[in-house]
Design a protein around this motif. Sequence first.
Motif, mmCIF file in Angstrom:
data_model
loop_
_atom_site.group_PDB
_atom_site.id
_atom_site.type_symbol
_atom_site.label_atom_id
_atom_site.label_comp_id
_atom_site.label_asym_id
_atom_site.label_seq_id
_atom_site.Cartn_x
_atom_site.Cartn_y
_atom_site.Cartn_z
ATOM 1 N N ARG A 131 2.206 2.511 1.481
ATOM 2 C CA ARG A 131 3.249 1.726 2.169
ATOM 3 C C ARG A 131 4.621 2.018 1.580
ATOM 4 O O ARG A 131 5.590 2.249 2.328
ATOM 5 C CB ARG A 131 2.937 0.236 2.045
ATOM 6 C CG ARG A 131 3.998 -0.681 2.663
ATOM 7 C CD ARG A 131 3.931 -2.077 2.087
ATOM 8 N NE ARG A 131 4.152 -2.053 0.640
ATOM 9 C CZ ARG A 131 3.831 -3.070 -0.169
ATOM 10 N NH1 ARG A 131 3.266 -4.159 0.315
ATOM 11 N NH2 ARG A 131 4.069 -2.973 -1.480
ATOM 12 N N THR A 162 -1.212 -3.792 4.450
ATOM 13 C CA THR A 162 -2.037 -3.117 3.447
ATOM 14 C C THR A 162 -3.253 -3.969 3.092
ATOM 15 O O THR A 162 -3.172 -5.199 3.056
ATOM 16 C CB THR A 162 -1.234 -2.842 2.160
ATOM 17 O OG1 THR A 162 -0.713 -4.077 1.630
ATOM 18 C CG2 THR A 162 -0.086 -1.886 2.432
ATOM 19 N N ILE A 186 4.040 -2.430 8.264
ATOM 20 C CA ILE A 186 2.893 -1.843 7.555
ATOM 21 C C ILE A 186 2.070 -2.941 6.887
ATOM 22 O O ILE A 186 2.578 -3.672 6.036
ATOM 23 C CB ILE A 186 3.352 -0.833 6.499
ATOM 24 C CG1 ILE A 186 4.306 0.201 7.108
ATOM 25 C CG2 ILE A 186 2.147 -0.154 5.857
ATOM 26 C CD1 ILE A 186 4.943 1.119 6.079
#
Length: 220
Positions: A171, A186, A184
Amino acid sequence: MIQRVTSRSAALTLTAAALVMTGCANISETQKGTAAGAGIGAAAGAVLSSATGGKAGTGAVIGGALGAVAGNIWSKRQEERRIAMEQATRGTGVEVTRTPDNQLKLNIPNDVSFDVNSSAIKPPMRSVLDHFADTLRGDANARVQVVGHTDSTGSNAVNDPLSLDRAQSVRDYLAARGVAPARIQTEGRGEHQPIADNSTAEGRAKNRRVEIFLREPSQG
């Protein structure tokens, strides 16, 4: 009883229509994805309408709209990304695929991505991520999910945070190349989702991986 049969018939009819559309060669990939989502949503809407005493037709229409909005589309841009990433990763061991729910998936093995017990990105993976970041420029709709995995060597106390650290390293690398971090997600799943047998060296190597998913949510 008649109402339930009608609801079921409406759901089956709409779902069948969606399946026919997704099988037609003359419609775009975007239309196929939306049609499938709409058909599934319509079936759910019809069942919901029957269960709550509403009209089957109305429930199917509402469900169809929700299905189309909730799904992902496989657009021309997504297909171009798939081709570009296949070309960029050829010979690296990275697998580039389209998932059943219209996501672009990169499966990056550990020998490309990270050294053992490290979350520092290796040079071969930097090249992959550079190309990946290039495909995202100018597309504010795309969403990325990065998932880190380990083999079963070591304890969960080590593997779980290590897998997350690796996902976050990806990321941060993408963010440094212009991809908004807010786009993004994660996750670190440690050893909990193996794709091969951890009792062999070959299997453990396959399980040590990072998966990157890219999707374009349908806008309705």
